[in-house]
Motif scaffolding. Structure first.
Motif, PDB file in Angstrom:
ATOM      1  N   GLY A  99       0.859  -1.207  -0.063  1.00  0.00           N
ATOM      2  CA  GLY A  99       0.029  -0.029  -0.019  1.00  0.00           C
ATOM      3  C   GLY A  99       0.757   1.152  -0.030  1.00  0.00           C
ATOM      4  O   GLY A  99       0.657   2.386  -0.693  1.00  0.00           O
ATOM      5  N   ALA A 100       1.865   1.437   0.784  1.00  0.00           N
ATOM      6  CA  ALA A 100       2.900   2.356   0.698  1.00  0.00           C
ATOM      7  C   ALA A 100       3.631   2.663  -0.609  1.00  0.00           C
ATOM      8  O   ALA A 100       3.641   3.817  -1.145  1.00  0.00           O
ATOM      9  N   LYS A 101       3.779   1.541  -1.377  1.00  0.00           N
ATOM     10  CA  LYS A 101       4.422   1.678  -2.523  1.00  0.00           C
ATOM     11  C   LYS A 101       3.502   2.177  -3.498  1.00  0.00           C
ATOM     12  O   LYS A 101       3.814   2.932  -4.312  1.00  0.00           O
ATOM     13  N   TYR A 102       2.163   1.577  -3.569  1.00  0.00           N
ATOM     14  CA  TYR A 102       1.267   2.083  -4.392  1.00  0.00           C
ATOM     15  C   TYR A 102       0.886   3.783  -4.119  1.00  0.00           C
ATOM     16  O   TYR A 102       0.725   4.512  -5.023  1.00  0.00           O
ATOM     17  N   ARG A 103       0.918   4.143  -2.956  1.00  0.00           N
ATOM     18  CA  ARG A 103       0.717   5.324  -2.461  1.00  0.00           C
ATOM     19  C   ARG A 103       1.765   6.387  -3.392  1.00  0.00           C
ATOM     20  O   ARG A 103       1.471   7.543  -3.809  1.00  0.00           O
ATOM     21  N   SER A 104       3.057   5.957  -3.463  1.00  0.00           N
ATOM     22  CA  SER A 104       4.139   6.775  -4.027  1.00  0.00           C
ATOM     23  C   SER A 104       3.840   7.191  -5.562  1.00  0.00           C
ATOM     24  O   SER A 104       4.396   7.995  -6.124  1.00  0.00           O
ATOM     25  N   VAL A 105       3.176   6.315  -6.102  1.00  0.00           N
ATOM     26  CA  VAL A 105       2.691   6.570  -7.590  1.00  0.00           C
ATOM     27  C   VAL A 105       1.251   6.628  -7.955  1.00  0.00           C
ATOM     28  O   VAL A 105       0.855   6.454  -9.217  1.00  0.00           O
ATOM     29  N   TRP A 106       0.512   6.621  -6.992  1.00  0.00           N
ATOM     30  CA  TRP A 106      -1.231   6.528  -7.047  1.00  0.00           C
ATOM     31  C   TRP A 106      -1.597   8.048  -8.074  1.00  0.00           C
ATOM     32  O   TRP A 106      -0.842   8.696  -7.638  1.00  0.00           O
ATOM     33  N   ASN A 107      -2.383   7.623  -8.686  1.00  0.00           N
ATOM     34  CA  ASN A 107      -3.132   8.897  -9.543  1.00  0.00           C
ATOM     35  C   ASN A 107      -4.011   9.516  -8.529  1.00  0.00           C
ATOM     36  O   ASN A 107      -5.098   9.126  -8.533  1.00  0.00           O
ATOM     37  N   LYS A 108      -3.541  10.693  -8.012  1.00  0.00           N
ATOM     38  CA  LYS A 108      -4.369  11.010  -6.885  1.00  0.00           C
ATOM     39  C   LYS A 108      -5.529  11.800  -7.461  1.00  0.00           C
ATOM     40  O   LYS A 108      -6.659  11.900  -6.908  1.00  0.00           O
ATOM     41  N   GLU A 109      -5.536  12.540  -8.733  1.00  0.00           N
ATOM     42  CA  GLU A 109      -6.562  13.127  -9.252  1.00  0.00           C
ATOM     43  C   GLU A 109      -7.660  12.283  -9.369  1.00  0.00           C
ATOM     44  O   GLU A 109      -8.761  12.653  -9.290  1.00  0.00           O
ATOM     45  N   LEU A 110      -7.608  11.138  -9.827  1.00  0.00           N
ATOM     46  CA  LEU A 110      -8.655  10.094 -10.245  1.00  0.00           C
ATOM     47  C   LEU A 110      -8.803   9.157  -9.308  1.00  0.00           C
ATOM     48  O   LEU A 110      -9.542   8.186  -9.299  1.00  0.00           O
ATOM     49  N   ASP A 111      -8.039   9.085  -8.202  1.00  0.00           N
ATOM     50  CA  ASP A 111      -7.871   8.186  -7.008  1.00  0.00           C
ATOM     51  C   ASP A 111      -7.697   6.881  -7.970  1.00  0.00           C
ATOM     52  O   ASP A 111      -8.692   5.967  -7.412  1.00  0.00           O
ATOM     53  N   GLU A 112      -6.831   6.420  -8.312  1.00  0.00           N
ATOM     54  CA  GLU A 112      -6.685   5.145  -8.903  1.00  0.00           C
ATOM     55  C   GLU A 112      -5.111   4.690  -9.360  1.00  0.00           C
ATOM     56  O   GLU A 112      -4.320   5.903  -9.358  1.00  0.00           O
ATOM     57  N   SER A 113      -5.076   3.769  -9.529  1.00  0.00           N
ATOM     58  CA  SER A 113      -3.568   3.282  -9.913  1.00  0.00           C
ATOM     59  C   SER A 113      -3.165   3.755 -11.362  1.00  0.00           C
ATOM     60  O   SER A 113      -4.107   3.933 -12.051  1.00  0.00           O
ATOM     61  N   PRO A 114      -1.878   4.048 -11.792  1.00  0.00           N
ATOM     62  CA  PRO A 114      -1.467   4.383 -12.902  1.00  0.00           C
ATOM     63  C   PRO A 114      -2.067   3.347 -13.947  1.00  0.00           C
ATOM     64  O   PRO A 114      -2.457   3.625 -15.109  1.00  0.00           O
ATOM     65  N   LEU A 115      -1.881   2.117 -13.662  1.00  0.00           N
ATOM     66  CA  LEU A 115      -2.207   1.201 -14.532  1.00  0.00           C
ATOM     67  C   LEU A 115      -3.681   1.018 -14.943  1.00  0.00           C
ATOM     68  O   LEU A 115      -4.143   0.959 -16.187  1.00  0.00           O
ATOM     69  N   ARG A 116      -4.544   1.412 -14.087  1.00  0.00           N
ATOM     70  CA  ARG A 116      -5.918   1.445 -14.452  1.00  0.00           C
ATOM     71  C   ARG A 116      -6.070   2.912 -15.384  1.00  0.00           C
ATOM     72  O   ARG A 116      -6.762   2.621 -16.249  1.00  0.00           O
ATOM     73  N   THR A 117      -5.596   3.900 -15.068  1.00  0.00           N
ATOM     74  CA  THR A 117      -5.587   5.004 -15.895  1.00  0.00           C
ATOM     75  C   THR A 117      -5.136   4.832 -17.396  1.00  0.00           C
ATOM     76  O   THR A 117      -5.760   5.081 -18.380  1.00  0.00           O
ATOM     77  N   ILE A 118      -3.951   4.311 -17.288  1.00  0.00           N
ATOM     78  CA  ILE A 118      -3.198   3.982 -18.806  1.00  0.00           C
ATOM     79  C   ILE A 118      -4.106   3.040 -19.643  1.00  0.00           C
ATOM     80  O   ILE A 118      -4.488   3.227 -20.852  1.00  0.00           O
ATOM     81  N   THR A 119      -4.587   2.058 -18.831  1.00  0.00           N
ATOM     82  CA  THR A 119      -5.427   0.770 -19.698  1.00  0.00           C
ATOM     83  C   THR A 119      -6.834   1.354 -20.195  1.00  0.00           C
ATOM     84  O   THR A 119      -7.090   1.196 -21.109  1.00  0.00           O
ATOM     85  N   ARG A 120      -7.454   2.383 -19.241  1.00  0.00           N
ATOM     86  CA  ARG A 120      -8.499   2.967 -19.755  1.00  0.00           C
ATOM     87  C   ARG A 120      -8.184   3.880 -20.919  1.00  0.00           C
ATOM     88  O   ARG A 120      -8.954   3.490 -22.040  1.00  0.00           O
TER      89      ARG A 120
END
Length: 351
Positions: A83-104
């Motif tokens: 969870g701490a690692k995910y927080r360091s790269v999390w897309n805070k604007e969309l509240d989601e992981s970069p992988l979800r943002t990019i795959t979408r």
């Protein structure tokens, strides 16, 4: 792309909707990546890790032994760390992981490119987490798709990735009375369009630096060595990608070496290990290093945190001076060109 409802369980009865009165003849194209937790909190990450690490394709250890290790040790400790690692790269604007943002974004751009074709419907899913494969197959059937092209977004084949996606697809199909015809996109480790896009992305990235690397690592997600010993072609396909990329880069390709990252547990994994190689290069006097990750179709925790942050820190701590991470193809023009090329190839005979 059309907006999707919130992720939910698969309803086989609802999937009949698109088939009422006969099939409409549409083709569903489903892009599938690995997966992501819905949040960075303990329970969100735990749910994701439990689904991921319970997959028999991913963990081939004795089931009873692994159940104890997973539930008593791993799922107690690892969710907080991850969870701490995910927080360091999390897309805070969309509240989601970069992988979800990019795959979408990949799904939306592929859909836009195919918009002129009324027979094609594009969607995306995650093998683990949401949106689930089953829910998106349901949605595609409801839109009249009687044919389905599944695209596991892994350039190199492994039973733990590509086969796991296909398993989940067919698990969903088992519950459908009126099944669509199905095709799956095969791995593409040396596809010339893919290799050309990778080579161009490397050249473009390096051209924007005020220094040039002495070494370039092509880092792929690791795999237990025992899986390859049993016949998994993953290592050979990673080597195939690296050699093709080396040739495409010309003189720059002489700097390129293959490594494997993200090992887990005490078992021997494919070598050479990325982190150990990075440390050794720095200790041997290499001052300028670049890393590219050709096995990932989209940036994620393993590229943005493990490579761009952790391995950069390792390199600088042991004497390196300049480090750069070369992003994945993601939803770039070159990346979308690769996806469209492979989709169009696999749709032949259906259109």
């Amino acid at each position: 792309m059309n907006e999707r409802p919130p992720a939910k369980g698969f309803d086989p009865d609802q999937a009949k909707a698109g088939a009422k009165g006969g099939a409409t003849g549409r083709i569903g194209v489903l892009l599938v990546n690995l997966g992501t937790p819905d949040g960075t909190d303990y329970w969100s990450v735990r749910r994701y890790l439990k689904e991921f690490l319970s997959d028999r394709r991913v963990i081939e250890t004795n089931r009873a032994l692994w159940w104890v290790i997973l539930n008593v040790v791993v799922l107690t400790v690892r969710p907080s760390r991850s969870g701490a690692k995910y927080r360091s790269v999390w897309n805070k604007e969309l509240d989601e992981s970069p992988l979800r943002t990019i795959t979408r974004a990949q799904g939306e751009k592929v859909a836009a490119a195919l918009a002129a074709r009324s027979d094609a419907v594009v969607d995306w899913a995650m093998r683990y987490g949401s949106p689930s494969i089953a829910s998106r197959i349901e949605a595609l059937q409801a839109k009249g798709c009687d044919r389905l092209l599944v695209f596991p977004l892994y350039p190199q084949y492994s039973a733990s990735t590509t086969a796991s996606v296909n398993d989940k697809v067919f698990d969903a199909l088992k519950l459908i009375r009126y099944q669509p015809a199905v095709r799956t996109v095969p791995p593409y480790p040396a596809d010339p369009v893919y290799i050309a896009a990778l080579a161009q992305s490397i050249r473009t990235h390096l051209a924007g630096l005020d220094w040039q690397p002495e070494a370039i690592l092509a880092s792929y997600h690791g795999l237990p060595k025992s899986y390859v010993d049993k016949g998994d072609p993953y290592r050979a396909q990673c080597a195939q990608t690296t050699e093709s990329l080396r040739e495409a880069l010309g003189p720059l390709g002489t700097k390129l070496s293959l490594t494997f990252q993200s090992r887990f547990g005490r078992e021997e994994w494919l070598q050479p290990y990325t982190d150990k190689t990075v440390e050794a290069l720095a200790r041997d006097g290499v001052k300028r290093l670049a890393i590219v990750t050709p096995g990932f179709a989209a940036d994620c925790l393993e590229t943005l945190e493990e490579i761009a942050e952790e391995n950069k820190e390792i390199f600088l701590e042991h004497g390196g001076e300049h480090f750069t991470f070369i992003p994945c193809l993601n939803d770039s023009e070159g990346g979308i060109r690769v996806l469209l090329h492979l989709i169009e190839r696999e749709l032949k005979g259906w259109v």
